[in-house]
Design a protein around this motif. Structure first.
Motif, PDB file in Angstrom:
ATOM      1  N   MET A  52       0.835  -1.192   0.000  1.00 31.83           N
ATOM      2  CA  MET A  52       0.000   0.000   0.000  1.00 31.83           C
ATOM      3  C   MET A  52       0.873   1.246   0.000  1.00 31.83           C
ATOM      4  SD  MET A  52      -2.765   1.304   2.808  1.00 31.83           S
ATOM      5  CE  MET A  52      -1.477   1.927   3.872  1.00 31.83           C
ATOM      6  N   ASP A  98      10.568   2.853   1.071  1.00 33.94           N
ATOM      7  CA  ASP A  98       9.934   1.841   1.916  1.00 33.94           C
ATOM      8  C   ASP A  98       9.832   2.361   3.339  1.00 33.94           C
ATOM      9  OD1 ASP A  98       9.735  -0.026  -0.161  1.00 33.94           O
ATOM     10  OD2 ASP A  98      11.791  -0.721   0.181  1.00 33.94           O
ATOM     11  N   ASP A 107       7.252  -0.905   7.911  1.00 35.89           N
ATOM     12  CA  ASP A 107       6.155  -1.840   7.656  1.00 35.89           C
ATOM     13  C   ASP A 107       6.296  -2.344   6.219  1.00 35.89           C
ATOM     14  OD1 ASP A 107       3.709  -3.076   6.963  1.00 35.89           O
ATOM     15  OD2 ASP A 107       2.610  -1.853   8.410  1.00 35.89           O
ATOM     16  N   ASP A 158       4.388  -3.698   4.306  1.00 33.15           N
ATOM     17  CA  ASP A 158       3.176  -3.533   3.504  1.00 33.15           C
ATOM     18  C   ASP A 158       2.889  -2.082   3.148  1.00 33.15           C
ATOM     19  OD1 ASP A 158       2.609  -6.279   3.586  1.00 33.15           O
ATOM     20  OD2 ASP A 158       1.630  -6.064   5.542  1.00 33.15           O
ATOM     21  N   VAL A 159       3.718  -1.154   3.637  1.00 33.82           N
ATOM     22  CA  VAL A 159       3.465   0.274   3.418  1.00 33.82           C
ATOM     23  C   VAL A 159       4.691   0.931   2.810  1.00 33.82           C
ATOM     24  CG1 VAL A 159       2.863   2.484   4.479  1.00 33.82           C
ATOM     25  CG2 VAL A 159       1.860   0.359   5.356  1.00 33.82           C
ATOM     26  N   SER A 160       4.504   1.651   1.711  1.00 28.84           N
ATOM     27  CA  SER A 160       5.566   2.438   1.100  1.00 28.84           C
ATOM     28  C   SER A 160       5.073   3.864   0.893  1.00 28.84           C
ATOM     29  CB  SER A 160       6.015   1.834  -0.235  1.00 28.84           C
ATOM     30  OG  SER A 160       4.946   1.803  -1.161  1.00 28.84           O
ATOM     31  N   LYS A 198      -5.822  -2.180   6.391  1.00 25.30           N
ATOM     32  CA  LYS A 198      -4.510  -1.538   6.432  1.00 25.30           C
ATOM     33  C   LYS A 198      -4.640  -0.034   6.366  1.00 25.30           C
ATOM     34  CE  LYS A 198      -0.146  -2.272   6.949  1.00 25.30           C
ATOM     35  NZ  LYS A 198       0.372  -3.079   8.061  1.00 25.30           N
TER      36      LYS A 198
END
Length: 285
Positions: free
Chosen positions: A1, A37, A40, A42-44, A192
């Protein structure tokens, strides 16, 4: 995400700092990058012009965007407003030369208005009894009335200093703006996305708050509770008895920072001892 964040300007540093405080540390720093990045996996983060962020979110290039309400209104994108991040506050105002004839909106019946926000301007005048010609400019908006390009302007102001320097007076407020967290409607309820929104909200909730811890004899507890009701009342925990065998409890409470000085005085008078005051990084309510 992905989270789209302003790549420069007055909104960049506060946005990055807020992400860091929320626990989304940006790997390798946030300078001169397009992507980064975070801790996390899953998070960028996507760095973009503040004015382009609404389109990035609307088109799906990013799930979330941090940018000004004014930019979203100007873009006319359909985004879900998740959270006011409470920085970058400013106003879009209608202003005209202070020594001119335009001191009210209806004086612009046959006039012209220069602005970098033509869509916001059009929405504003749609509810007014006049329809001046709107001239889009890309900068130095405050100069246009003095070079006879426009009769008035719609521009951003934070303190009003620039307007005063250019001998312009505010006629009306068009829009009050600050930086918000926006999401594409299709993903606004994604777990998220909600996790990120909650993390940012917890940082905002902690601002201006302090955490107080103290020891109190059981006999004095009622007086202490009356002195600091706190957020839903203080937390009270039993601890070992005091030196004189008296029953003791530990009391923890969150108070507003501006009330700390007076509160400590009241606590000592009520019998509290060993009072400790700490900052709060995040507060999930």
């Amino acid at each position: 995400m992905r989270i789209a964040v302003p790549n420069k300007g007055r909104l960049h540093d506060p946005a990055v700092e807020l992400l860091e405080r929320a626990g989304l540390h940006i790997e390798g720093g946030a300078d001169r990058k397009l992507y980064a990045d975070t801790v996390d996996p899953d998070v960028s983060v996507l760095f973009a012009r503040a004015a382009d962020i609404p389109e990035y979110v609307a088109d799906g290039a990013a799930a979330l965007g941090i940018t000004g309400l004014d930019q979203v209104r100007e873009s006319r994108t359909d985004l879900t407003d998740l959270l006011d991040l409470e920085f970058g506050r400013c106003r879009l105002v209608l202003a005209a030369p202070e020594d001119g004839d335009i001191d009210r909106v209806d004086a612009l019946a046959d006039g012209t208005v220069a602005t970098e926000f033509p869509n916001v301007a059009a929405n504003y005048f749609a509810d007014k009894p006049v329809s001046p010609e709107i001239i889009e400019v890309s900068g130095a908006t405050e100069l246009t009335p003095h070079v006879e390009i426009a009769d008035a302007i719609i521009d951003i102001t934070s303190t009003g200093t620039t307007l005063r320097m250019n001998r312009l007076a505010v006629v009306d407020e068009v829009l009050a703006s600050s930086v918000h967290l926006f999401a594409a409607p299709a993903v606004a309820e994604d777990p998220k996305v909600q996790q990120v929104a909650t993390a940012l909200e917890s940082v905002l909730a902690a601002e201006g708050k302090r955490y107080l811890m103290m020891n109190v004899s059981a006999d004095s507890l009622e007086d202490v509770e009356e002195a600091v009701p706190g957020m839903g009342g203080p937390t009270v925990m039993d601890i070992d008895d005091g030196e004189n065998g008296e029953s003791m409890v530990a009391v923890h409470v969150v108070v507003n920072e501006r009330e700390v000085f007076e509160t400590i005085t009241q606590l000592k008078e009520a019998g509290a001892t060993d009072i400790l005051v700490t900052e709060i990084e995040r507060l999930v309510e």
